[in-house]
Design an enzyme around this catalytic site. Sequence first.
Site, PDB file in Angstrom:
ATOM      1  N   TRP A 106       1.028  -1.001   0.031  1.00 51.89           N
ATOM      2  CA  TRP A 106      -0.283   0.134  -0.336  1.00 51.89           C
ATOM      3  C   TRP A 106       1.006   1.335   0.277  1.00 51.89           C
ATOM      4  CZ3 TRP A 106      -4.505  -0.164  -2.349  1.00 51.89           C
ATOM      5  CH2 TRP A 106      -5.326  -0.855  -2.219  1.00 51.89           C
ATOM      6  N   ASP A 175      -1.749   6.449   6.662  1.00 52.80           N
ATOM      7  CA  ASP A 175      -2.719   5.913   5.538  1.00 52.80           C
ATOM      8  C   ASP A 175      -3.029   4.957   6.978  1.00 52.80           C
ATOM      9  OD1 ASP A 175      -4.333   3.809   4.918  1.00 52.80           O
ATOM     10  OD2 ASP A 175      -2.916   3.662   2.940  1.00 52.80           O
ATOM     11  N   LYS A 199     -12.270  -1.872   5.785  1.00 49.92           N
ATOM     12  CA  LYS A 199     -11.709  -3.037   6.419  1.00 49.92           C
ATOM     13  C   LYS A 199     -11.626  -2.822   8.299  1.00 49.92           C
ATOM     14  CE  LYS A 199      -9.085  -2.106   2.890  1.00 49.92           C
ATOM     15  NZ  LYS A 199      -7.501  -1.677   2.905  1.00 49.92           N
TER      16      LYS A 199
HETATM   17  C1  LIG Z   1      -7.548  -0.985   1.511  1.00 49.90           C
HETATM   18  C2  LIG Z   1      -6.405  -0.194   1.366  1.00 49.90           C
HETATM   19  C3  LIG Z   1      -6.426   0.762   0.690  1.00 49.90           C
HETATM   20  C4  LIG Z   1      -7.195   1.597  -0.400  1.00 49.90           C
HETATM   21  O1  LIG Z   1      -8.065   1.654  -0.153  1.00 49.90           O
HETATM   22  P1  LIG Z   1      -9.380   1.590  -1.407  1.00 49.90           P
HETATM   23  O2  LIG Z   1     -10.801   1.936  -0.359  1.00 49.90           O
HETATM   24  O3  LIG Z   1      -9.715   0.243  -2.222  1.00 49.90           O
HETATM   25  O4  LIG Z   1      -8.579   2.931  -2.082  1.00 49.90           O
HETATM   26  C5  LIG Z   1      -4.711   1.467   0.909  1.00 49.90           C
HETATM   27  N1  LIG Z   1      -4.764   1.604   2.207  1.00 49.90           N
HETATM   28  C6  LIG Z   1      -5.149   0.781   2.639  1.00 49.90           C
HETATM   29  C7  LIG Z   1      -3.288   0.100   3.924  1.00 49.90           C
HETATM   30  C8  LIG Z   1      -5.406  -0.448   2.776  1.00 49.90           C
HETATM   31  O5  LIG Z   1      -5.570  -1.259   3.427  1.00 49.90           O
END
Ligand SMILES: *Cc1c(COP(=O)(O)O)cnc(C)c1O
Length: 366
Positions: A106, A175, A199
């Site tokens: 990511w 993030d 998540k």
């Molecule tokens: C799932 C995830 C993303 C992407 O998220 P989207 O909503 O699909 O854009 C980005 N960073 C991390 C750490 C993730 O687990």
Amino acid sequence: MGTNTAVDRVFNFSAGPAVLPVPVLEEAQRDLLCLPGCGASILEISHRSKQFIAILEDAEQRLRDLLAIPPNYRVLFLQGGSRLQFSMNLMRGSGKAAEFVLTGSWSNYAIQEAKREGQTRVLWDGRETNYDRLPNLDELPYGDSAYVHLTSNETIQGVQFANDPNLSESVFVADMSSDFMHRPVDVSRYGMIYACAQKNAGPAGVTVVIVRDDLLERSDDSLPGYMNYQAHNEANSLYNTPPTFGIYFVGLVAKWLQEDVGGLANMHRRNRDKAQLLYDVLDESPDFYQGHARASDRSLMNVTFRLPSDELTKSFVHEAASHQLESLEGHRSVGGIRASIYNAMPIEGVEALRDLMVDFRNRHAN
Ligand SMILES: *Cc1c(COP(=O)(O)O)cnc(C)c1O
């Protein structure tokens, strides 16, 4: 109420969209036809109605209380997922580079987007050991940057920072998509935190952005309207039609964390207990289960490991499914097994997986 649902539900180890708390699903189900005091469903009311504004304000307040968000931070509810935040506008016009800590898939996606926006600098890259470890954030060669980006939990590799960064000279942007609200964090250590909901915090379609006031001034006029955080802030997350159902649901999850779980310190304890059950099995049987992450950097959210062969991996996933343990295949870039055990995964699910792991090893180890 919910008994059939509860009986039919599997233990869902999906990495995302992922398991949600049953009491929250039940509340949403109960109120889906008619939100109390509303005369209509959450899906049918205007985002400018006083009922929805109350839901929005309640969701924000709950996040503020849970995470102890300081008053000089704004909370925005946006769309576009975490991917859209990769194109964040904190760099444009600053004349400075953005710095990246590359800890897995990511963070690598994030830097690809930032490169379209300006100059980037890599402070650390875990590629050499296939992203199985993390650096000490206090010891990186920081420079004068627009911001430092890090991924608090690498969902695919299963490595996670256990602590918040400790330095005040740099603006840290985290993030937190896959570990948002899994423990108390010190928000003041960050300039910005963002997390898509699917998540650990709700359904797909809503992304929470927590951003410090002064950084909003960096919103450059040349940015596309939707990418301008200041525009969202001035409109109180109502710049355009927001993801109303998602915001409602994140509010319910936050209420569950407050009232059922008893706050993020309790949640953290539960998460550590759950993860420990699985990591103990890896540590007991290193010849059979090989963990991907180095022990000190293991994730409490995504437990990644390999079995001795692809055949055994397939057979494990197959057996797990027959025990109602679903979605355990690892990501294609890492292979093996990934058990995502987010906040809403009950300990019973983790115990069932642990029991299968022990039993499977006893039958198949030489
Ligand atoms: C799932 C995830 C993303 C992407 O998220 P989207 O909503 O699909 O854009 C980005 N960073 C991390 C750490 C993730 O687990």
